[in-house]
Design a protein around this motif. Structure first.
Motif, PDB file in Angstrom:
ATOM      1  N   ASN A 158      11.143   0.907  -9.641  1.00  8.74           N
ATOM      2  CA  ASN A 158      12.093   1.090 -10.734  1.00  8.74           C
ATOM      3  C   ASN A 158      11.469   1.819 -11.912  1.00  8.74           C
ATOM      4  OD1 ASN A 158      14.180  -0.168  -9.359  1.00  8.74           O
ATOM      5  ND2 ASN A 158      13.765  -2.185 -10.225  1.00  8.74           N
ATOM      6  N   ALA A 159      10.230   1.481 -12.219  1.00  5.80           N
ATOM      7  CA  ALA A 159       9.546   2.128 -13.341  1.00  5.80           C
ATOM      8  C   ALA A 159       9.198   3.583 -13.025  1.00  5.80           C
ATOM      9  CB  ALA A 159       8.277   1.343 -13.694  1.00  5.80           C
ATOM     10  N   ALA A 160       8.756   3.843 -11.807  1.00  4.06           N
ATOM     11  CA  ALA A 160       8.307   5.192 -11.440  1.00  4.06           C
ATOM     12  C   ALA A 160       9.464   6.177 -11.308  1.00  4.06           C
ATOM     13  CB  ALA A 160       7.513   5.133 -10.132  1.00  4.06           C
ATOM     14  N   TYR A 161      10.621   5.700 -10.828  1.00  2.00           N
ATOM     15  CA  TYR A 161      11.725   6.618 -10.523  1.00  2.00           C
ATOM     16  C   TYR A 161      13.017   6.284 -11.257  1.00  2.00           C
ATOM     17  CZ  TYR A 161       8.439   7.910  -6.912  1.00  2.00           C
ATOM     18  OH  TYR A 161       7.301   8.316  -6.256  1.00  2.00           O
ATOM     19  N   ASN A 162      12.919   5.449 -12.294  1.00  2.00           N
ATOM     20  CA  ASN A 162      14.062   5.107 -13.136  1.00  2.00           C
ATOM     21  C   ASN A 162      15.225   4.579 -12.303  1.00  2.00           C
ATOM     22  OD1 ASN A 162      15.425   4.847 -15.612  1.00  2.00           O
ATOM     23  ND2 ASN A 162      16.320   6.903 -15.443  1.00  2.00           N
ATOM     24  N   LEU A 163      14.944   3.587 -11.499  1.00  2.00           N
ATOM     25  CA  LEU A 163      15.934   3.017 -10.598  1.00  2.00           C
ATOM     26  C   LEU A 163      16.353   1.622 -11.076  1.00  2.00           C
ATOM     27  CD1 LEU A 163      14.185   3.956  -7.226  1.00  2.00           C
ATOM     28  CD2 LEU A 163      16.027   5.210  -8.365  1.00  2.00           C
ATOM     29  N   ASN A 164      17.237   1.030 -10.321  1.00  2.00           N
ATOM     30  CA  ASN A 164      17.662  -0.343 -10.599  1.00  2.00           C
ATOM     31  C   ASN A 164      17.834  -1.094  -9.278  1.00  2.00           C
ATOM     32  OD1 ASN A 164      18.471  -2.545 -12.171  1.00  2.00           O
ATOM     33  ND2 ASN A 164      20.644  -2.002 -11.946  1.00  2.00           N
ATOM     34  N   LEU A 165      16.888  -0.913  -8.384  1.00  2.00           N
ATOM     35  CA  LEU A 165      17.019  -1.555  -7.075  1.00  2.00           C
ATOM     36  C   LEU A 165      16.455  -2.969  -7.094  1.00  2.00           C
ATOM     37  CD1 LEU A 165      14.036  -1.601  -5.465  1.00  2.00           C
ATOM     38  CD2 LEU A 165      14.511   0.821  -5.258  1.00  2.00           C
ATOM     39  N   SER A 166      16.953  -3.767  -6.172  1.00  2.00           N
ATOM     40  CA  SER A 166      16.480  -5.140  -6.006  1.00  2.00           C
ATOM     41  C   SER A 166      16.079  -5.347  -4.552  1.00  2.00           C
ATOM     42  CB  SER A 166      17.571  -6.145  -6.390  1.00  2.00           C
ATOM     43  OG  SER A 166      17.166  -7.464  -6.059  1.00  2.00           O
ATOM     44  N   LEU A 167      14.911  -5.939  -4.350  1.00  2.00           N
ATOM     45  CA  LEU A 167      14.402  -6.206  -3.008  1.00  2.00           C
ATOM     46  C   LEU A 167      14.384  -7.704  -2.704  1.00  2.00           C
ATOM     47  CD1 LEU A 167      11.406  -3.678  -3.025  1.00  2.00           C
ATOM     48  CD2 LEU A 167      13.658  -3.372  -1.986  1.00  2.00           C
ATOM     49  N   ARG A 168      15.175  -8.471  -3.454  1.00  2.42           N
ATOM     50  CA  ARG A 168      15.163  -9.931  -3.277  1.00  2.42           C
ATOM     51  C   ARG A 168      16.478 -10.468  -2.718  1.00  2.42           C
ATOM     52  NH1 ARG A 168      13.268 -11.363  -9.252  1.00  2.42           N
ATOM     53  NH2 ARG A 168      14.151  -9.286  -9.633  1.00  2.42           N
TER      54      ARG A 168
ATOM     55  N   ASP B 180       0.831  -1.203   0.000  1.00  2.18           N
ATOM     56  CA  ASP B 180       0.000   0.000   0.000  1.00  2.18           C
ATOM     57  C   ASP B 180       0.870   1.260   0.000  1.00  2.18           C
ATOM     58  OD1 ASP B 180      -2.579   1.066  -0.064  1.00  2.18           O
ATOM     59  OD2 ASP B 180      -2.541   1.485   2.079  1.00  2.18           O
ATOM     60  N   LEU B 181       1.944   1.236   0.780  1.00  2.00           N
ATOM     61  CA  LEU B 181       2.842   2.390   0.818  1.00  2.00           C
ATOM     62  C   LEU B 181       3.549   2.586  -0.521  1.00  2.00           C
ATOM     63  CD1 LEU B 181       4.491   2.005   4.361  1.00  2.00           C
ATOM     64  CD2 LEU B 181       2.902   3.794   3.632  1.00  2.00           C
ATOM     65  N   VAL B 182       3.999   1.482  -1.124  1.00  2.00           N
ATOM     66  CA  VAL B 182       4.682   1.571  -2.414  1.00  2.00           C
ATOM     67  C   VAL B 182       3.738   2.158  -3.471  1.00  2.00           C
ATOM     68  CG1 VAL B 182       5.740   0.240  -4.284  1.00  2.00           C
ATOM     69  CG2 VAL B 182       6.247  -0.338  -1.895  1.00  2.00           C
ATOM     70  N   ILE B 183       2.532   1.657  -3.526  1.00  2.00           N
ATOM     71  CA  ILE B 183       1.557   2.132  -4.516  1.00  2.00           C
ATOM     72  C   ILE B 183       1.213   3.594  -4.287  1.00  2.00           C
ATOM     73  CG2 ILE B 183      -0.817   1.845  -5.330  1.00  2.00           C
ATOM     74  CD1 ILE B 183      -0.496  -1.167  -4.678  1.00  2.00           C
ATOM     75  N   MET B 184       1.019   3.973  -3.030  1.00  2.00           N
ATOM     76  CA  MET B 184       0.681   5.354  -2.701  1.00  2.00           C
ATOM     77  C   MET B 184       1.796   6.308  -3.136  1.00  2.00           C
ATOM     78  SD  MET B 184      -1.559   7.349  -1.148  1.00  2.00           S
ATOM     79  CE  MET B 184      -1.646   8.972  -0.370  1.00  2.00           C
ATOM     80  N   ILE B 185       3.032   5.951  -2.857  1.00  2.00           N
ATOM     81  CA  ILE B 185       4.165   6.796  -3.219  1.00  2.00           C
ATOM     82  C   ILE B 185       4.290   6.916  -4.737  1.00  2.00           C
ATOM     83  CG2 ILE B 185       6.689   6.969  -3.202  1.00  2.00           C
ATOM     84  CD1 ILE B 185       5.557   7.710  -0.539  1.00  2.00           C
ATOM     85  N   CYS B 186       4.199   5.795  -5.426  1.00  2.00           N
ATOM     86  CA  CYS B 186       4.432   5.770  -6.877  1.00  2.00           C
ATOM     87  C   CYS B 186       3.295   6.388  -7.683  1.00  2.00           C
ATOM     88  CB  CYS B 186       4.661   4.337  -7.343  1.00  2.00           C
ATOM     89  SG  CYS B 186       6.201   3.602  -6.757  1.00  2.00           S
ATOM     90  N   GLU B 187       2.074   6.190  -7.256  1.00  2.00           N
ATOM     91  CA  GLU B 187       0.929   6.559  -8.085  1.00  2.00           C
ATOM     92  C   GLU B 187       0.172   7.799  -7.629  1.00  2.00           C
ATOM     93  OE1 GLU B 187      -1.595   3.172  -8.467  1.00  2.00           O
ATOM     94  OE2 GLU B 187      -0.223   2.125  -9.838  1.00  2.00           O
ATOM     95  N   GLN B 188       0.299   8.186  -6.378  1.00  2.00           N
ATOM     96  CA  GLN B 188      -0.559   9.267  -5.891  1.00  2.00           C
ATOM     97  C   GLN B 188       0.198  10.481  -5.350  1.00  2.00           C
ATOM     98  OE1 GLN B 188      -3.930   7.957  -3.499  1.00  2.00           O
ATOM     99  NE2 GLN B 188      -3.714   5.877  -4.261  1.00  2.00           N
TER     100      GLN B 188
ATOM    101  N   VAL C  46      10.414  12.823  -4.611  1.00  2.00           N
ATOM    102  CA  VAL C  46      10.632  11.628  -3.796  1.00  2.00           C
ATOM    103  C   VAL C  46      12.072  11.154  -3.961  1.00  2.00           C
ATOM    104  CG1 VAL C  46      10.011   9.208  -3.436  1.00  2.00           C
ATOM    105  CG2 VAL C  46       8.226  10.875  -3.948  1.00  2.00           C
ATOM    106  N   TYR C  47      12.729  10.863  -2.850  1.00  2.00           N
ATOM    107  CA  TYR C  47      14.012  10.189  -2.903  1.00  2.00           C
ATOM    108  C   TYR C  47      13.818   8.789  -2.339  1.00  2.00           C
ATOM    109  CZ  TYR C  47      18.875   8.917  -2.462  1.00  2.00           C
ATOM    110  OH  TYR C  47      20.074   8.248  -2.601  1.00  2.00           O
ATOM    111  N   VAL C  48      14.052   7.779  -3.174  1.00  2.00           N
ATOM    112  CA  VAL C  48      13.907   6.393  -2.737  1.00  2.00           C
ATOM    113  C   VAL C  48      15.230   5.959  -2.114  1.00  2.00           C
ATOM    114  CG1 VAL C  48      13.417   4.024  -3.403  1.00  2.00           C
ATOM    115  CG2 VAL C  48      12.208   5.918  -4.532  1.00  2.00           C
ATOM    116  N   LEU C  49      15.186   5.695  -0.819  1.00  2.00           N
ATOM    117  CA  LEU C  49      16.376   5.300  -0.068  1.00  2.00           C
ATOM    118  C   LEU C  49      16.261   3.826   0.293  1.00  2.00           C
ATOM    119  CD1 LEU C  49      18.989   5.899   1.534  1.00  2.00           C
ATOM    120  CD2 LEU C  49      17.520   6.632   3.443  1.00  2.00           C
ATOM    121  N   GLN C  50      17.078   2.997  -0.330  1.00  2.00           N
ATOM    122  CA  GLN C  50      17.053   1.568  -0.036  1.00  2.00           C
ATOM    123  C   GLN C  50      17.927   1.287   1.184  1.00  2.00           C
ATOM    124  OE1 GLN C  50      18.185  -1.020  -3.242  1.00  2.00           O
ATOM    125  NE2 GLN C  50      17.611  -2.882  -2.138  1.00  2.00           N
ATOM    126  N   TYR C  51      17.337   0.640   2.178  1.00  2.00           N
ATOM    127  CA  TYR C  51      18.027   0.359   3.433  1.00  2.00           C
ATOM    128  C   TYR C  51      19.337  -0.387   3.200  1.00  2.00           C
ATOM    129  CZ  TYR C  51      18.927  -1.943   7.931  1.00  2.00           C
ATOM    130  OH  TYR C  51      19.510  -2.415   9.080  1.00  2.00           O
TER     131      TYR C  51
END
Length: 324
Positions: A303-313, A210-218, A223-228
């Motif tokens: 990645n699509a919304a902010y032109n990133l190349n992060l991996s969460l796996r 829900d947080l990811v969708i809210m940030i990306c779409e609404q 936005v700065y996406v900070l990967q832990y």
């Protein structure tokens, strides 16, 4: 008859002596406890130079941070922990948005130490307020703090810009479960953790996505996406990028000292192997399949919304390596 009388007299004297000794010990224990309690109360109510104002309280809350860090101070003698303050001017209201268990408290600590400006929260955690985050509950002065913590989407529209802290869902859910069961620093049993995650799994996944969708779409602001994981492994670079996004002037020395003194006040000790074993124990079957799908969906959307190349796996390799 005379012998029986002597036994009874001896018994009465013995009981009298032991009762007196017991009362003496009990009195001393109570006295010691009272002194301990009084000294604790005295410490918690002490303000700088006897001042009881909020301004003095701001700095007194930092005392516990210094007590456990003598060794670090000796190692990094050119660096010292900052007493943070409010900004002298109003700042853009900037959210530090994250799913719980993503490292929000530690990230706040790093940014406070880098900038010297305090962070706030939409909540009010008195334990955090007393342990290094003096403006945790300063809701009326949020515009003078560098970041405002939230875990909920309802707060998002009120921010001008956002630092979105994202952590892989495997570790984020596990960290949240540990916190719910044992606080910031303890490690509950693996069986209790798995039981809690299984019971709340669907709700937690929905919250995460829900947080990811809210940030990306609404959310329409910056936005700065900070990967832990990137913050942990490439801290200097990430802190430099964050400072530019926040519009704060920091020096290379500020960043260097923040990296050297990165350890926060809330840290859960474990080993890499134990952590991998715990992931392997908790994520199995349908739960593993669902969390894999969640990680892929979230990283693709960001990645699509902010032109990133992060991996969460990231943890997948650690989980599967133990099953070979």
């Amino acid at each position: 008859m005379r012998r029986l009388l002597l036994v009874k007299v001896f018994h009465c004297v013995f009981v009298f002596i032991m009762s007196g000794l017991f009362l003496f010990i009990l009195t001393n224990i109570n006295s010691a406890n009272t002194k301990m309690y009084d000294s604790t109360q005295l410490y918690s109510n002490t303000r700088i130079n006897g001042d009881t104002s909020d301004a003095a309280k701001t700095y007194s809350t930092y005392q516990p941070w210094f007590e456990n860090r003598t060794k670090e101070r000796e190692t990094h003698s050119n660096c010292s922990y900052r007493n943070v303050s409010l900004s002298d001017k109003k700042l853009p209201l900037t959210g530090l948005v994250s799913f719980p268990g993503s490292g929000n408290t530690w990230t706040r600590h790093l940014i406070q130490q880098m900038t010297g400006i305090g962070t706030s929260s939409v909540y009010c955690d008195r334990k955090l307020e007393e342990s290094g985050f003096p403006f945790e509950c300063y809701h009326e002065r949020m515009r003078q703090t560098i970041l405002v913590k939230t875990h909920h989407r309802k707060s998002i529209p009120f921010f001008k810009k956002i630092v979105f802290l994202i952590r892989n869902p495997y570790d984020a859910l596990l960290s949240l479960a540990k916190f719910k069961m044992s606080g910031h620093t303890q490690n509950p049993s693996a069986y209790r953790l798995r039981e809690l995650i299984e019971r709340t799994f669907e709700t937690l996944l929905e919250w995460y996505l829900d947080l990811v969708i809210m940030i990306c779409e609404q959310f329409e602001g910056p936005v700065y996406v900070l990967q832990y994981e990137m913050l942990k492994h490439n801290m200097s670079s990430e802190l430099n990028k964050i400072s530019k996004f926040l519009g704060t002037k920091v020096t290379d020395g500020d960043i260097d000292c923040t990296v050297k003194l990165q350890e926060g006040n809330f840290h859960r000790n474990t080993t890499h192997r134990k952590h991998c074993q715990l992931l392997n124990f908790i994520y199995q079957g349908e739960i593993l399949s669902r969390i894999q799908d969640t990680a892929v969906f979230a990283e693709n959307m960001l990645n699509a919304a902010y032109n990133l190349n992060l991996s969460l796996r990231g943890p997948e390799k650690r989980i599967f390596s133990l099953r070979l």
